[in-house]
Design an enzyme around this catalytic site. Structure first.
Site, PDB file in Angstrom:
ATOM      1  N   LYS A 215      66.574  18.399  36.063  1.00  0.00           N
ATOM      2  CA  LYS A 215      67.657  19.371  36.288  1.00  0.00           C
ATOM      3  C   LYS A 215      68.813  19.104  35.343  1.00  0.00           C
ATOM      4  O   LYS A 215      69.862  19.725  35.427  1.00  0.00           O
ATOM      5  CB  LYS A 215      68.154  19.276  37.733  1.00  0.00           C
ATOM      6  CG  LYS A 215      67.140  19.715  38.771  1.00  0.00           C
ATOM      7  CD  LYS A 215      67.780  19.703  40.161  1.00  0.00           C
ATOM      8  CE  LYS A 215      67.030  18.794  41.098  1.00  0.00           C
ATOM      9  NZ  LYS A 215      67.776  18.483  42.314  1.00  0.00           N
TER      10      LYS A 215
ATOM     11  N   ARG B 286      61.508   1.953  30.251  1.00  0.00           N
ATOM     12  CA  ARG B 286      60.884   2.392  28.996  1.00  0.00           C
ATOM     13  C   ARG B 286      61.523   3.722  28.629  1.00  0.00           C
ATOM     14  O   ARG B 286      61.683   4.606  29.487  1.00  0.00           O
ATOM     15  CB  ARG B 286      59.377   2.565  29.166  1.00  0.00           C
ATOM     16  CG  ARG B 286      58.748   3.282  27.978  1.00  0.00           C
ATOM     17  CD  ARG B 286      57.256   3.260  28.002  1.00  0.00           C
ATOM     18  NE  ARG B 286      56.736   1.941  27.684  1.00  0.00           N
ATOM     19  CZ  ARG B 286      55.450   1.703  27.399  1.00  0.00           C
ATOM     20  NH1 ARG B 286      54.572   2.682  27.397  1.00  0.00           N
ATOM     21  NH2 ARG B 286      55.040   0.483  27.126  1.00  0.00           N
TER      22      ARG B 286
ATOM     23  N   HIS C  31      59.306  -4.101  22.056  1.00  0.00           N
ATOM     24  CA  HIS C  31      58.508  -4.143  23.287  1.00  0.00           C
ATOM     25  C   HIS C  31      58.336  -5.637  23.580  1.00  0.00           C
ATOM     26  O   HIS C  31      57.267  -6.222  23.370  1.00  0.00           O
ATOM     27  CB  HIS C  31      57.165  -3.437  23.056  1.00  0.00           C
ATOM     28  CG  HIS C  31      56.378  -3.153  24.295  1.00  0.00           C
ATOM     29  ND1 HIS C  31      56.649  -3.745  25.530  1.00  0.00           N
ATOM     30  CD2 HIS C  31      55.295  -2.347  24.495  1.00  0.00           C
ATOM     31  CE1 HIS C  31      55.773  -3.302  26.418  1.00  0.00           C
ATOM     32  NE2 HIS C  31      54.944  -2.455  25.819  1.00  0.00           N
TER      33      HIS C  31
HETATM   34  N1   CP Z   1      50.752  -1.799  25.460  1.00  0.00           N
HETATM   35  C1   CP Z   1      51.401  -0.807  26.091  1.00  0.00           C
HETATM   36  O1   CP Z   1      52.647  -0.720  26.054  1.00  0.00           O
HETATM   37  O2   CP Z   1      50.576   0.060  26.738  1.00  0.00           O
HETATM   38  P1   CP Z   1      51.081   1.240  27.703  1.00  0.00           P
HETATM   39  O3   CP Z   1      51.770   2.256  26.849  1.00  0.00           O
HETATM   40  O4   CP Z   1      49.857   1.762  28.382  1.00  0.00           O
HETATM   41  O5   CP Z   1      52.063   0.620  28.668  1.00  0.00           O
END
Ligand code: CP
Length: 304
Positions: free
Chosen positions: A82, A104, A132
């Site tokens: 929204k 994420r 990451h």
């Molecule tokens: N390796 C990894 O980040 O995989 P996903 O995108 O499935 O979390």
């Protein structure tokens, strides 16, 4: 240290502490009862603004194994659709008194922004093309499990390094541990990372010679704004890992991939499933490593 936003923010000592702690948790995960009360009473929210299979499920399992209360935030059914801003969404979640925010996001730097605006511990589960960190930690754990150490190893990172947050975090981590890092791929997909002591190879056969580990990367179709290579067939021919190429590496070289894989694009199916592949070990190790990260962040925070 309240948060884990990137490998860049960690010292070698802290990384070693995380990996050693993960080793203890790996033992816990082999027991009949795989749960410990370490974080009982704590609450975590998993905020995934981008799709994920491994990271999301492995964080959730790690959280449950540590006895935290888990809140899974579903973006498509939330008020984000929204138009609620990221800031307001996070502040709303924070009002519940959560202890951890696992996030994420497709934009680089979002975890850093949130970490500066909340009291909860923020853990980066992948931000744009930036980092990451828990993937690099589980990759390091998996290599050490098979090879004993990172020091002196020759490790090839192959493919779409430009768009890969996994590659960046791995390069930052491995460069602290005396690893010889080789980047292999088309020139259009290899950014300048000479400051981390990497060697660059555009010819895959040359780059794979005598390596101890091969980290294949997913071609990130969703981030390919322009033609970085002519076609996926062309890509596989030049930079795909097949059985013939695997033989160029050391006989006991391990094959890694963070997933999800594009079989037949960056890696042949028989290589992905061969005895040298540790791809599913990486998945398994993700739980112990994420348990270690959450446990240590809690300890550091609670000890003031
Ligand atoms: N390796 C990894 O980040 O995989 P996903 O995108 O499935 O979390």
């Amino acid at each position: 240290m309240k948060d884990l936003v990137g490998i860049k923010e960690l010292s070698k000592d802290v990384i070693e502490l995380i990996l050693n702690t993960a080793l203890s948790f790996k033992d816990v995960l082999k027991r009949d009862i795989k749960k410990v009360p370490a974080l009982r009473g704590k609450t975590v929210v998993n905020l995934f603004f981008e799709p994920s299979t491994r990271t999301r499920t492995s964080f959730e399992l790690a959280e449950k194994r540590l006895s935290t209360d888990v809140l899974n935030f579903s973006v498509p059914t939330s008020s984000v659709v929204k138009g609620e801003s990221l800031f307001d969404t996070v502040k709303t979640i924070e009002a519940y008194g959560v202890d951890y925010i696992v996030i994420r996001h497709s934009s680089s730097g979002v975890p850093h922004f949130i970490a500066g605006n909340v009291n909860a511990s923020v853990i980066n589960a992948g931000d744009g093309t930036n980092e990451h960190p828990t993937q690099a930690l589980l990759d390091a754990f998996s290599i050490i499990e098979k090879k004993g150490s990172l020091d002196g190893l020759r490790i090839a990172i192959v493919g779409d390094i430009l768009h890969s947050r996994v590659a960046k975090s791995n390069i930052y981590l491995l460069s602290m541990f005396g690893t010889n890092i080789r980047l292999i791929g088309p020139s259009t997909l290899i950014p300048d990372m000479r400051q981390y002591g990497v060697e660059v190879f555009y010819d895959m056969d040359e780059g794979l010679r005598d390596v101890d580990a091969i980290m294949m990367l997913r071609i990130q179709m969703e981030r390919q704004g322009k033609g970085f290579f002519p076609s996926t067939q062309e890509y596989f021919k030049n930079w795909g890992l097949n059985m013939g190429r695997l033989k160029i590496a050391k006989r006991d070289a391990i094959v890694m991939h963070p997933g999800p894989m594009n079989r037949g694009v960056e890696i042949a199916s028989d290589v992905a499933d061969c005895p040298q592949s540790v791809i599913l070990d990486q998945v398994t190790n993700g739980i112990a490593v994420r348990m270690a990260v959450m446990y240590l962040l809690s300890g550091i925070k609670d000890n003031g």
